[in-house]
Design an enzyme around this catalytic site. Structure first.
Site, short mmCIF file in Angstrom:
data_model
loop_
_atom_site.label_atom_id
_atom_site.label_comp_id
_atom_site.label_asym_id
_atom_site.label_seq_id
_atom_site.Cartn_x
_atom_site.Cartn_y
_atom_site.Cartn_z
N ASN A 162 4.28 -6.76 3.72
CA ASN A 162 5.22 -7.67 3.07
C ASN A 162 6.28 -6.82 2.41
O ASN A 162 6.09 -6.30 1.30
CB ASN A 162 4.49 -8.53 2.03
N GLU A 163 7.36 -6.67 3.12
CA GLU A 163 8.43 -5.77 2.67
C GLU A 163 9.23 -6.42 1.54
O GLU A 163 9.14 -7.64 1.34
CB GLU A 163 9.36 -5.46 3.85
N PRO A 164 10.03 -5.62 0.80
CA PRO A 164 10.88 -6.20 -0.24
C PRO A 164 11.67 -7.38 0.32
O PRO A 164 12.18 -7.32 1.45
CB PRO A 164 11.80 -5.04 -0.62
N SER A 166 10.10 -10.30 0.60
CA SER A 166 9.06 -11.28 0.96
C SER A 166 8.83 -12.22 -0.22
O SER A 166 8.84 -11.79 -1.38
CB SER A 166 7.73 -10.57 1.26
N THR A 181 9.76 2.20 5.41
CA THR A 181 8.37 2.10 5.89
C THR A 181 8.25 2.84 7.22
O THR A 181 7.29 3.57 7.46
CB THR A 181 7.99 0.61 6.09
#
Ligand code: F6R
Length: 639
Positions: A162-164, A166, A181
């Site tokens: 869940n990347e920034p 999300s 990432t």
């Protein structure tokens, strides 16, 4: 703000956080919590539903669980597990796949039934992903939800993938991976960013937050700012790990490096009552001066009182007394004589004057850390007449690109042809290597021959540096520590042989000074293992006579730097010496212009080194000391 308010214990922390000195100890405590839960569920005749993570952080937890299975009979028969994520696309047996990771680290080593573990599938057609994700969540719900969720944290704050950006209610889904990432994962993909998948399937934030218990692990400085932001900052989609503030049963388990940006570590005097020793005093005074942008000698009583340091001031009576003590400590840490100044009888110097000519071993984990991290000091030691040896601890062979290897073998073939040397064998090696490299699959490791060639390339570069700095090539020792020789990023644990090799060299040279990389932020973990080998070797040898006269200095530099208050020896460099060091770093051509293991910092090693050494000099200057161009910094390890 009043002092009383500042002194609330851990008042700033919105997530319970346990700090351990050693990630192994931390992992054991987490593994024990998991084991206790599994056993409790067994007693109750229930399944234990675990959410599991991959990455470097949980490996030590899995290793401890495997140990408990083998040695203490911990059974996983009642465990059902759901992993957080998988790259997309990804074949389950590829070396980078999380399926393979989990099988190798845990599932194949314990008695969990095959039908009890689940991971997102990286090899299904894209149009089936949505259904797959829905049924993945439904399966978890059918089992009553996750009893325990283990998490790591990305350098950008991601949990799962869940990347920034999300949302807190996000569901299990296909996600685009952040550039950072992908850059952090590049080592697992042969160092080529283009090979890192752009997408992954990840469990959503919402499912993670519904777990009955969540434990997040973080090791190393790389994670420090996101940990501090999650624990002390406000909840924001920019740092998905901050969503955990809303979970009622969460624990962050971190090592001291990952905790280093928390207020209780950075400025403990603002958080709780402290005992003022000289180390903490130095830290507080340096940070006060830097925060107020004042040189130390200009700090006033009011500055101390206004900034939560009134008890420190009370102990001394006057700001001037504290200022002068800390200023002198800093002043005495500066030396242009890292091997000790002959005839100097000043006991405040960082090194002893005698013996005048010291035997020195510089341990370099990879074949270029010596010059990158302490090239200026290396040069001074040589110029000042000390007997300097460099011990290159590992071959560094995984960090050479395939086409460099081909170029060098090609050179040998042409060289032999030119001088009429029997070429058959080299030509065969060349053809084999070339055809192997041209057809190499992402999941394939280099052949032993190719690894040797890559190691030789780095050896040649290191010898070149030694010639450049001015030590005889016999003083360059190539230890080729076995733990490193796996051909992949994942290394073997430190073994007896590694320690023996290190011990033998120390016994042979009988050094008065050892320099070792205390730079534990390197992304491969190799520096830490290399330091452990030296520490073990020194601990074994410390009763020998020659060791009584041996001082160990720890350097940093390639990936991180000592904090200003920690520095016990600072070796200044003039602008010319900075250029000289840069030229020394340039000898490592395979690590220049598109280096294989770049890490998340896009700059070349010489740029990073110059910036770090420049910043150290600037900090000394800001604190009111002389203005140098650059400085290399060291901390003494008193074993
Ligand atoms: C892995 C995962 C990721 C990692 C994170 C940290 O399953 O979901 O969130 O936990 O990228 O990775 P390491 O531990 O390798 O630093």
């Amino acid at each position: 703000m009043s002092n009383a308010l500042f002194k609330e214990p851990i008042a700033y922390e919105k997530i319970p956080t346990r700090i351990f000195n050693d990630p192994r100890e931390a992992s054991k405590s987490v593994a024990h919590e998991i084991a206790d839960l599994i056993k409790l569920k067994q007693q109750e005749g229930e399944k234990c539903v675990l959410g599991l993570a991959t990455g470097s952080s949980p490996k030590t937890v899995y290793a401890e669980l495997v140990r408990m299975h083998r040695e203490e009979g911990l059974s996983f028969k009642n465990v059902v597990s759901f992993n957080l994520d998988e790259y997309y696309p990804m074949e389950p047996d590829a070396i980078q796949s999380y399926w393979r990771f989990m099988k190798e680290q845990l599932f194949d080593l314990v008695d969990i039934p095959k039908e009890n573990y689940f991971l997102p599938l990286g090899d299904i057609p894209q149009n089936q992903i949505e259904d797959f994700c829905r049924s993945y969540e439904a399966k978890i719900d059918d089992l009553g939800g996750l009893d325990f969720q283990l998490l790591g944290i990305g350098g950008n704050g991601h949990i799962g993938f869940n990347e920034p950006g999300s949302l807190i209610n996000s569901k299990t889904r296909l996600m685009m991976l952040d550039h950072s990432t992908r850059a952090a994962a590049v080592m697992d993909f042969g160092g080529e960013l283009i090979k890192v998948p752009k997408k992954a399937i990840t469990m959503g934030v919402s499912k993670i937050l519904h777990a009955k218990r969540v434990v997040l692990l973080a090791w190393g400085e790389r994670k420090a700012n996101m940990i501090a932001d999650a624990v002390e900052g406000s909840v924001s989609e920019h740092n998905p790990s901050s969503y955990l503030q809303s979970h009622g049963n969460v624990l962050f388990v971190v090592d001291t490096a990952a905790a280093s940006d928390l207020k209780r570590m950075k400025s403990p005097w603002l958080v709780e009552d402290v005992i003022w020793d000289s180390k903490l005093t130095k830290k507080a005074v340096c940070s006060l001066a830097l925060d107020l942008k004042k040189p130390i000698l200009k700090l006033t009583n009011k500055d101390y009182n206004d900034n939560g340091l009134s008890d420190l001031l009370a102990g001394y009576g006057q700001a001037y007394e504290i200022n002068i003590e800390v200023f002198n400590q800093l002043q005495h840490s500066i030396t242009g004589w890292p091997g000790g100044k002959p005839n100097a009888d000043d006991t405040n110097r960082p090194e002893r004057a005698l013996p005048e000519r010291k035997r020195v071993i510089i341990f370099s984990p990879h074949p270029d850390d010596d010059i990158i991290s302490m090239g200026g000091t290396f040069q001074r030691l040589v110029d000042q007449g000390h007997e300097v040896h460099v011990a290159y601890q590992t071959s560094g062979n995984i960090a050479v690109s395939d086409d460099e290897a081909i170029r060098f073998i090609d050179f040998v073939v042409d060289f032999n042809r030119q001088f009429g040397i029997n070429n058959d064998e080299t030509a065969t090696i060349f053809e084999n290597a070339k055809s192997f490299l041209q057809n190499k699959k992402d999941s394939e490791l280099d052949t032993a021959e190719v690894r040797h060639v890559k190691g030789l390339i780095r050896k040649g570069e290191a010898k070149n540096t030694c010639r450049f700095v001015g030590i005889p090539v016999e003083n360059a020792h190539f230890l080729n520590m076995p733990f490193y020789e796996t051909g992949q990023v994942q290394k073997a644990p430190l073994g007896k042989m590694d320690i023996e090799i290190t011990k033998d060299l120390i016994e042979k040279i009988k050094p008065h000074q050892i320099y070792a990389a205390g730079d534990l932020a390197d992304p491969h973990g190799t520096h830490k293992v290399c330091l452990d080998a030296i520490m073990e070797a020194v601990t074994h040898l410390k009763h020998k006579n020659f060791m009584k006269d041996c001082w160990v200095w720890l350097y940093r530099g390639a990936w991180a730097e000592w904090e200003i208050h920690e520095i016990e020896m600072a070796v200044p460099m003039s602008p010319d010496q900075v250029i000289q060091k840069r030229l020394g770093i340039f000898k490592h051509q395979s690590q220049k212009d598109g280096v294989v293991f770049q890490g998340s910092d896009a700059r070349e090693f010489w740029q990073r080194a110059e910036e770090r050494n420049g910043v150290t000099a600037e900090l000394y200057n800001k604190l009111g000391l002389a203005e140098y161009e650059a400085m290399e910094a060291f901390v003494r390890w008193k074993y």
